[in-house]
Design an enzyme around this catalytic site. Structure first.
Site, PDB file in Angstrom:
ATOM      1  N   ASN A 124     -18.003  -7.804   4.807  1.00 43.17           N
ATOM      2  CA  ASN A 124     -18.194  -8.156   3.399  1.00 43.17           C
ATOM      3  C   ASN A 124     -17.418  -7.221   2.474  1.00 43.17           C
ATOM      4  O   ASN A 124     -16.911  -7.655   1.440  1.00 43.17           O
ATOM      5  CB  ASN A 124     -19.680  -8.168   3.041  1.00 43.17           C
ATOM      6  CG  ASN A 124     -20.357  -9.432   3.516  1.00 43.17           C
ATOM      7  OD1 ASN A 124     -20.022 -10.529   3.100  1.00 43.17           O
ATOM      8  ND2 ASN A 124     -21.297  -9.290   4.432  1.00 43.17           N
ATOM      9  N   LYS A 169     -34.762  11.540   2.044  1.00 49.94           N
ATOM     10  CA  LYS A 169     -34.068  10.507   1.286  1.00 49.94           C
ATOM     11  C   LYS A 169     -33.626  11.015  -0.089  1.00 49.94           C
ATOM     12  O   LYS A 169     -32.506  10.758  -0.522  1.00 49.94           O
ATOM     13  CB  LYS A 169     -34.959   9.271   1.128  1.00 49.94           C
ATOM     14  CG  LYS A 169     -34.251   8.076   0.491  1.00 49.94           C
ATOM     15  CD  LYS A 169     -35.200   6.921   0.208  1.00 49.94           C
ATOM     16  CE  LYS A 169     -35.681   6.242   1.451  1.00 49.94           C
ATOM     17  NZ  LYS A 169     -34.669   5.339   2.058  1.00 49.94           N
ATOM     18  N   ARG A 179     -30.334   0.797   4.740  1.00 46.32           N
ATOM     19  CA  ARG A 179     -31.376   1.732   4.324  1.00 46.32           C
ATOM     20  C   ARG A 179     -32.044   1.250   3.050  1.00 46.32           C
ATOM     21  O   ARG A 179     -31.375   0.708   2.171  1.00 46.32           O
ATOM     22  CB  ARG A 179     -30.779   3.130   4.060  1.00 46.32           C
ATOM     23  CG  ARG A 179     -30.299   3.807   5.307  1.00 46.32           C
ATOM     24  CD  ARG A 179     -29.813   5.225   5.062  1.00 46.32           C
ATOM     25  NE  ARG A 179     -29.421   5.799   6.328  1.00 46.32           N
ATOM     26  CZ  ARG A 179     -30.254   6.361   7.193  1.00 46.32           C
ATOM     27  NH1 ARG A 179     -31.536   6.465   6.906  1.00 46.32           N
ATOM     28  NH2 ARG A 179     -29.820   6.841   8.338  1.00 46.32           N
ATOM     29  N   LEU A 180     -33.349   1.452   2.973  1.00 43.58           N
ATOM     30  CA  LEU A 180     -34.053   1.148   1.735  1.00 43.58           C
ATOM     31  C   LEU A 180     -33.607   2.140   0.659  1.00 43.58           C
ATOM     32  O   LEU A 180     -33.479   3.338   0.921  1.00 43.58           O
ATOM     33  CB  LEU A 180     -35.564   1.278   1.932  1.00 43.58           C
ATOM     34  CG  LEU A 180     -36.358   0.013   2.244  1.00 43.58           C
ATOM     35  CD1 LEU A 180     -37.827   0.364   2.425  1.00 43.58           C
ATOM     36  CD2 LEU A 180     -36.200  -1.037   1.162  1.00 43.58           C
ATOM     37  N   ILE A 181     -33.399   1.643  -0.538  1.00 44.16           N
ATOM     38  CA  ILE A 181     -33.008   2.501  -1.655  1.00 44.16           C
ATOM     39  C   ILE A 181     -34.238   3.234  -2.179  1.00 44.16           C
ATOM     40  O   ILE A 181     -35.316   2.649  -2.326  1.00 44.16           O
ATOM     41  CB  ILE A 181     -32.355   1.658  -2.776  1.00 44.16           C
ATOM     42  CG1 ILE A 181     -31.092   0.972  -2.258  1.00 44.16           C
ATOM     43  CG2 ILE A 181     -32.065   2.503  -4.000  1.00 44.16           C
ATOM     44  CD1 ILE A 181     -29.986   1.906  -1.787  1.00 44.16           C
ATOM     45  N   ASN A 222     -27.715  -6.613  -3.953  1.00 42.56           N
ATOM     46  CA  ASN A 222     -27.720  -6.622  -2.494  1.00 42.56           C
ATOM     47  C   ASN A 222     -27.427  -8.027  -1.985  1.00 42.56           C
ATOM     48  O   ASN A 222     -27.822  -9.019  -2.587  1.00 42.56           O
ATOM     49  CB  ASN A 222     -29.088  -6.169  -1.965  1.00 42.56           C
ATOM     50  CG  ASN A 222     -29.150  -6.162  -0.445  1.00 42.56           C
ATOM     51  OD1 ASN A 222     -28.286  -5.608   0.219  1.00 42.56           O
ATOM     52  ND2 ASN A 222     -30.172  -6.785   0.120  1.00 42.56           N
ATOM     53  N   HIS A 233     -28.084 -10.566   1.164  1.00 43.54           N
ATOM     54  CA  HIS A 233     -29.016 -10.722   2.286  1.00 43.54           C
ATOM     55  C   HIS A 233     -28.786 -12.074   2.965  1.00 43.54           C
ATOM     56  O   HIS A 233     -28.685 -13.100   2.277  1.00 43.54           O
ATOM     57  CB  HIS A 233     -30.460 -10.624   1.795  1.00 43.54           C
ATOM     58  CG  HIS A 233     -31.456 -10.660   2.918  1.00 43.54           C
ATOM     59  ND1 HIS A 233     -31.665  -9.577   3.749  1.00 43.54           N
ATOM     60  CD2 HIS A 233     -32.276 -11.644   3.364  1.00 43.54           C
ATOM     61  CE1 HIS A 233     -32.571  -9.894   4.648  1.00 43.54           C
ATOM     62  NE2 HIS A 233     -32.955 -11.147   4.443  1.00 43.54           N
TER      63      HIS A 233
END
Length: 200
Positions: A13, A65, A91-93, A107, A109
């Site tokens: 992408n 994090k 990764r989760l922000i 994002n 998805h």
């Protein structure tokens, strides 16, 4: 608009964004930074070939994090990044990035959210037996793929589809949709009102 692309893997992408810029399909945007949490990921080679600056890191080298996100923020500020594009970033922000970039972070998805959030979304949909799945671009919030939806594209699951052929169809839609949404955001055509996103 200066953007940073966050990715964790091969970067197809990321490559689609670069290609859209080269062909003039995506205008008014410059990739100022690639952020990658895997120093061995192929996306880094893609960026280096294009002369795009890279910040790669390993989370285990930081206290947590908040610490590595502060390091990311320093690079984003240095490059004057206005929009973050998560394109296969696994990764989760956290709070540090959200505090500065909420409403300025999107994002991609590979499902029609809110169905099949999280990892392995294509496989989840395929195993569930859905007849229609697709691709979503949404704003990022603190949840797992829960932010306001900007645009979606559908993909029909044919009887003869395998997981591989379905994944190919999903990726094809991703590569078209993501540059289109980035251009709309950069042009100020996207407005968020609560959970609803409107196109001007």
């Amino acid at each position: 608009m200066k953007i940073a692309v966050f990715a964790s893997g091969s970067g197809s992408n990321f490559g689609a964004i670069v290609q859209a810029l080269k062909t003039g399909q995506l205008k008014g945007v410059e990739i100022s930074l690639l952020v990658c949490d895997r120093p061995d990921a192929y996306v880094i080679k893609r960026a280096e070939q294009e002369g795009i600056p890279v910040f790669s890191f390993q989370s285990k080298e930081y206290a947590g994090k908040a610490a590595y996100e502060q390091a990311i923020l320093r690079h984003l500020r240095e490059r004057e990044v206005e929009l973050i594009v998560l394109a296969g970033y696994m990764r989760l922000i956290g709070e540090a990035l959200l505090a500065e970039y909420e409403g300025k972070m999107i994002n991609l998805h590979p499902s029609l959210l809110p169905a099949f959030p999280g990892k392995d979304a294509i496989e989840q949909a395929f195993d569930y037996g859905v007849k229609i799945t697709g691709v979503t671009v949404h704003y990022v919030d603190a949840g797992m793929d829960t932010g306001p939806i900007i645009e979606q594209r559908t993909v029909v699951v044919e009887a003869e589809d395998t997981l591989d052929t379905l994944a190919q169809k999903i990726h094809q839609q991703e590569h078209q949709l993501l540059p289109e949404v980035i251009e709309k955001v950069a042009a100020g055509k996207v407005e968020m009102v609560g959970r609803k996103v409107k196109m001007r």
